[in-house]
Design an enzyme around this catalytic site. Structure first.
Site, short mmCIF file in Angstrom:
data_model
loop_
_atom_site.label_atom_id
_atom_site.label_comp_id
_atom_site.label_asym_id
_atom_site.label_seq_id
_atom_site.Cartn_x
_atom_site.Cartn_y
_atom_site.Cartn_z
N HIS A 128 0.89 -1.14 -0.09
CA HIS A 128 -0.11 -0.13 0.02
C HIS A 128 0.94 1.09 0.13
O HIS A 128 2.10 1.10 0.30
CB HIS A 128 -0.96 0.02 1.27
CG HIS A 128 -2.08 0.99 1.33
ND1 HIS A 128 -1.89 2.39 1.79
CD2 HIS A 128 -3.29 0.97 0.92
CE1 HIS A 128 -2.84 3.09 1.67
NE2 HIS A 128 -3.74 2.13 1.29
N TYR A 129 0.45 2.39 -0.20
CA TYR A 129 1.29 3.61 -0.47
C TYR A 129 1.58 3.92 0.80
O TYR A 129 2.57 4.85 1.10
CB TYR A 129 0.47 4.67 -1.31
CG TYR A 129 -0.70 5.10 -0.83
CD1 TYR A 129 -0.50 6.30 0.25
CD2 TYR A 129 -1.92 4.76 -0.99
CE1 TYR A 129 -1.66 6.87 0.71
CE2 TYR A 129 -3.03 5.27 -0.59
CZ TYR A 129 -3.13 6.30 0.20
OH TYR A 129 -3.90 6.88 0.79
N ARG A 130 0.83 3.62 2.04
CA ARG A 130 1.27 4.12 3.39
C ARG A 130 2.56 3.30 3.95
O ARG A 130 2.75 2.35 3.50
CB ARG A 130 -0.10 3.86 4.09
CG ARG A 130 -0.86 5.06 3.80
CD ARG A 130 -2.13 4.89 4.93
NE ARG A 130 -3.17 6.25 4.42
CZ ARG A 130 -4.47 6.00 4.34
NH1 ARG A 130 -4.74 4.67 4.69
NH2 ARG A 130 -5.10 6.93 3.87
N HIS A 131 3.08 4.01 4.94
CA HIS A 131 3.99 3.45 5.67
C HIS A 131 3.60 3.25 7.28
O HIS A 131 3.10 4.26 7.83
CB HIS A 131 5.56 4.28 5.67
CG HIS A 131 5.69 4.59 4.32
ND1 HIS A 131 7.20 5.34 4.20
CD2 HIS A 131 5.59 4.19 3.27
CE1 HIS A 131 7.23 5.41 2.96
NE2 HIS A 131 6.54 4.73 2.48
#
EC number: 3.1.15.-
Length: 186
Positions: A128-131
């Site tokens: 996913h683009y989140r960290h």
């Protein structure tokens, strides 16, 4: 084994240095946890072959650290390319987490992601683009509750699997002592 959108992918890379334009990946490991940080599976721990010339150009710190922990010898003995390591890692992850479901989890994972974009783009795209970056909580604790920093100690072996285990344990520590999910916000 159960594919679950809530499972978390933890990753750590060891590299020949910090600049992805000039340095390379020498080790990759992954762990999958459930949403409560219980370890479900450990992925392959892979030493990635790099040339003797590249290894000789590492900083003194990298040479000392990666020689002392045995990683340099494992890298020299490895026949594995970055692409092969990438594919083995993805094959493992597909059993546990759908593509695009999990943020990239670990400590200072933005640095790891820079190397993934450059050398393992298919794996970079799996996240996913989140960290979920444990170092964010560490930095907040340093500023808002510095006494918490003495409660968690790392061994710093700089081996990918050990580093992931420590990151998971560190997040659990901050969950219990800093975030306090039980509602007791003293």
């Amino acid at each position: 084994m159960q594919l679950d959108n809530q499972n978390l992918i933890w990753i750590d890379l060891e590299m020949t240095g910090l600049d992805p334009e000039n340095e390379r990946i020498i080790e990759i490991a992954t762990i999958v946890t459930d949403k409560d940080l219980n370890i479900l599976a450990e992925g392959p721990v892979l030493a990635v072959h790099q040339s003797d010339e590249l290894l000789a150009k590492m900083s003194d710190w990298c040479i000392k650290t990666h020689s002392a922990n045995g990683l340099v010898d494992r890298v020299k003995a490895s026949k594995l390319t970055e692409r092969a390591a990438e594919l083995q890692t993805i094959d493992f992850l597909k059993k546990w987490v759908p593509k695009g479901a999990s943020p990239i989890c670990g400590n200072s994972v933005a640095q790891d992601k820079r190397f993934l974009f450059k050398y393992m783009p298919e794996l970079a795209d799996y996240f996913h683009y989140r960290h979920l970056d444990v170092s964010t909580l560490k930095e907040l604790a340093r500023r808002w509750k510095p006494e918490l920093l003495n409660g968690f100690e790392k061994k710093n072996t700089h081996l990918a699997l050990d580093d992931i285990r420590e990151s998971i344990a560190e997040l659990a520590y901050y969950r219990d002592h800093f975030i306090k999910l039980d509602g007791d916000q003293k």
